[in-house]
Enzyme design. Structure first.
Site, short mmCIF file in Angstrom:
data_model
loop_
_atom_site.label_atom_id
_atom_site.label_comp_id
_atom_site.label_asym_id
_atom_site.label_seq_id
_atom_site.Cartn_x
_atom_site.Cartn_y
_atom_site.Cartn_z
CG HIS A 145 51.78 45.56 45.23
ND1 HIS A 145 52.09 46.72 45.89
CD2 HIS A 145 50.48 45.32 45.56
CE1 HIS A 145 51.05 47.16 46.57
NE2 HIS A 145 50.04 46.32 46.38
CG HIS B 269 45.76 43.27 46.23
ND1 HIS B 269 45.81 43.45 47.60
CD2 HIS B 269 46.48 44.30 45.71
CE1 HIS B 269 46.52 44.53 47.87
NE2 HIS B 269 46.93 45.07 46.75
NE ARG C 132 40.80 42.06 45.71
CZ ARG C 132 41.37 43.16 46.15
NH1 ARG C 132 41.99 43.17 47.32
NH2 ARG C 132 41.33 44.26 45.45
CG ASP D 7 49.08 47.08 49.79
OD1 ASP D 7 49.24 48.31 49.73
OD2 ASP D 7 48.63 46.41 48.85
CG HIS E 202 51.21 51.54 45.77
ND1 HIS E 202 51.33 52.40 46.83
CD2 HIS E 202 50.38 50.54 46.20
CE1 HIS E 202 50.61 51.94 47.84
NE2 HIS E 202 50.03 50.80 47.48
CG ASN F 217 44.53 54.48 48.32
OD1 ASN F 217 45.29 55.41 48.14
ND2 ASN F 217 44.17 54.07 49.53
CG ASP G 259 48.25 47.89 44.00
OD1 ASP G 259 47.82 46.88 44.61
OD2 ASP G 259 48.07 49.05 44.40
CG PHE H 82 40.50 52.90 46.75
CD1 PHE H 82 40.62 54.12 46.10
CD2 PHE H 82 40.10 52.89 48.09
CE1 PHE H 82 40.37 55.32 46.78
CE2 PHE H 82 39.84 54.07 48.77
CZ PHE H 82 39.97 55.29 48.10
N GLY H 83 40.85 50.17 43.12
CA GLY H 83 41.65 49.11 42.50
C GLY H 83 41.45 48.95 41.02
ZN LIG Z 1 48.56 49.79 48.56
ZN LIG Z 2 48.09 46.82 46.86
#
Ligand SMILES: [Zn+2]
Ligand SMILES: [Zn+2]
Length: 438
Positions: A74, A76, A78, A166, A246, A292, A319, A337-338
């Site tokens: 999991h 990201h 981008r 997601d 998550h 999140n 994540d 978020f992140g």
């Molecule tokens: Zn998520």
């Molecule tokens: Zn995610």
């Protein structure tokens, strides 16, 4: 302990000597040597001097852990769309520096990963980066809008390892049921970001005491639990593997516990931040703690740690969600978020799980290797002879402070600056090649 009996037609590449070799899938935890030949694991055993002198590269791993390459299902990265935050190249460099030899990108890029061309694009960029193995999930619905199913069959053929919307959950139960039924045909996992938008679509942190005193809109634990509960009813009617992404609340842990007790084909993952941080961190409106699902209560954190201890959690994932400084400098309500934590992940897992003696090293490595590999159905995460040589060498005793300036990621939205941690990745080997040396 046996000596090596390498076949004469193999081309020895690399010998890793004297490490504590931990290969949980095969029940191995012992001091020995690992021989790599032709990009694959050749043998685990003891090398004699003759063999050692014939191998072009020898690594002394005394005092180190030699484990299957770590897997994060999991992240990201981008790309496409937000390359100023991260690219597949920068994310891949961060991944190998963190010991990850395989990662799974999420499809909430711009545009969304929703057809076979998109999937092939991610794979091509991953190959070009030549760092970690890059896999991707595809979206469940077109544009992640929760209405029309994406080209799941075509994406499956192109090598997507699963499907998720997601950053959003699939709101409509009939659409979700169609997705589950459709996915039956390709034996791929359906992963869900469990969040029922009916409970706090505009929320920015956990709903409770802190959101009240901070005057911020909350995301109720029920938002996650309601969707997870609903999905547990749906999967009884479909022959498909379901993965809860998550999970963050004590209630979700109990839903997973009940689902597993009734043998539903369910797996779940937990992030380092939900194992280490609570909603109290948001008290100074520091947007590095805006994530999140949100950071929850200390009771939720303890329930997640207990779930790991009880074997209910199938994978640890970061994540990894990079964002520009300029965006995270917005006020709490407006910031995205992140948390970008890929590059300190291993040390965070050590702090959350090894130091409090919740897990030992073989148990931790299992949650970072063959178990996540099983969720996405890839033949990785072991040191079985004949398999591709993806190997991570860890110094378990190295103590240091997390320094964001050393990150290869393009983003710095990480709340762990200056944390004193233990456990450092020393070398990462992908398909027999050393792709990172610390
Ligand atoms: Zn998520
Ligand atoms: Zn995610």
């Amino acid at each position: 302990m046996i000596g090596f009996a390498m076949r004469s037609d193999m081309k020895a590449q690399l010998l890793i000597k004297n490490g504590r070799v931990i290969d949980p899938a095969n029940g191995i935890d012992r001091t020995c040597d690992v021989l790599v030949a032709d990009g694959n694991i050749a043998e685990l055993g003891r090398a004699n001097r003759q063999l050692e002198s014939a191998v072009p590269e020898v690594i002394d791993a005394s005092g180190k852990l030699v484990v299957p390459g770590l897997i994060d299902i999991h992240v990201h990265f981008r790309e496409p769309g937000d390359e100023e935050e991260e690219t597949i190249a920068s994310g891949s460099a961060a991944a190998v520096a963190a010991g990850f030899t395989s990662v799974v990108c999420m499809p909430n890029t711009n545009p969304t990963i929703e057809n076979e061309t998109d999937v092939e694009y991610i794979h091509r960029k991953g190959r070009q980066a030549r760092k970690t193995h890059v896999y991707t999930m595809g979206a469940i619905t077109k544009g992640r809008e929760g209405v029309e199913l994406a080209e799941m069959g075509m994406m499956s053929e192109a090598g997507a390892v699963g499907f998720t919307d997601d950053a959003s959950g699939v709101q409509n139960p009939a659409v979700m049921m169609r997705a589950l039924k459709y996915a039956e045909m390709f034996d791929k996992v359906i992963a869900q970001h469990c969040q029922d938008d009916g409970y706090g679509r505009d929320g920015v942190m956990n709903s409770g005491y802190y959101s009240t005193i901070l005057g911020l809109p909350g995301i109720d634990a029920l938002a996650e639990e309601a969707m997870l509960w609903r999905d547990m009813q749906l999967i009884r009617k479909a022959n498909v593997r379901y993965h809860a992404q998550h999970i963050s609340t004590a209630g979700s842990v109990e839903l997973i516990r009940a689902a597993k007790a009734s043998s539903l084909p369910v797996t779940c993952e937990v992030t380092p931040h939900h194992l280490l941080l609570t909603e109290e961190c948001c008290a100074d409106y520091d947007t590095n703690y805006k994530v999140n699902p949100p950071l929850r209560s200390s009771e939720d954190l303890e329930a997640l740690r207990q779930a790991v201890a009880d074997g209910l959690v199938d994978a640890l994932v970061t994540d990894h969600a990079p964002h520009l400084r300029s965006e995270k400098e917005l006020e709490f309500l407006a910031a995205p978020f992140g948390i970008a934590s890929l590059e300190c992940a291993l040390a965070l897992y050590v702090k959350a799980l090894i130091e409090p003696r919740i897990l030992d090293w073989p148990e931790l490595i299992a949650l970072l290797t063959f178990k996540p590999a099983g969720i996405i159905g890839i033949d990785k995460g072991t040191l079985t002879p004949g398999k591709q040589a993806d190997i991570t060498i860890i110094n378990p005793n190295a103590e240091y402070e997390i320094d964001l300036d050393t990150f290869r990621s393009k983003s710095r939205n990480c709340p762990y600056q200056g944390w004193k941690v233990r456990g450092r990745v020393e070398k990462t080997i992908v398909h027999g090649e050393i792709r990172f040396a610390g």
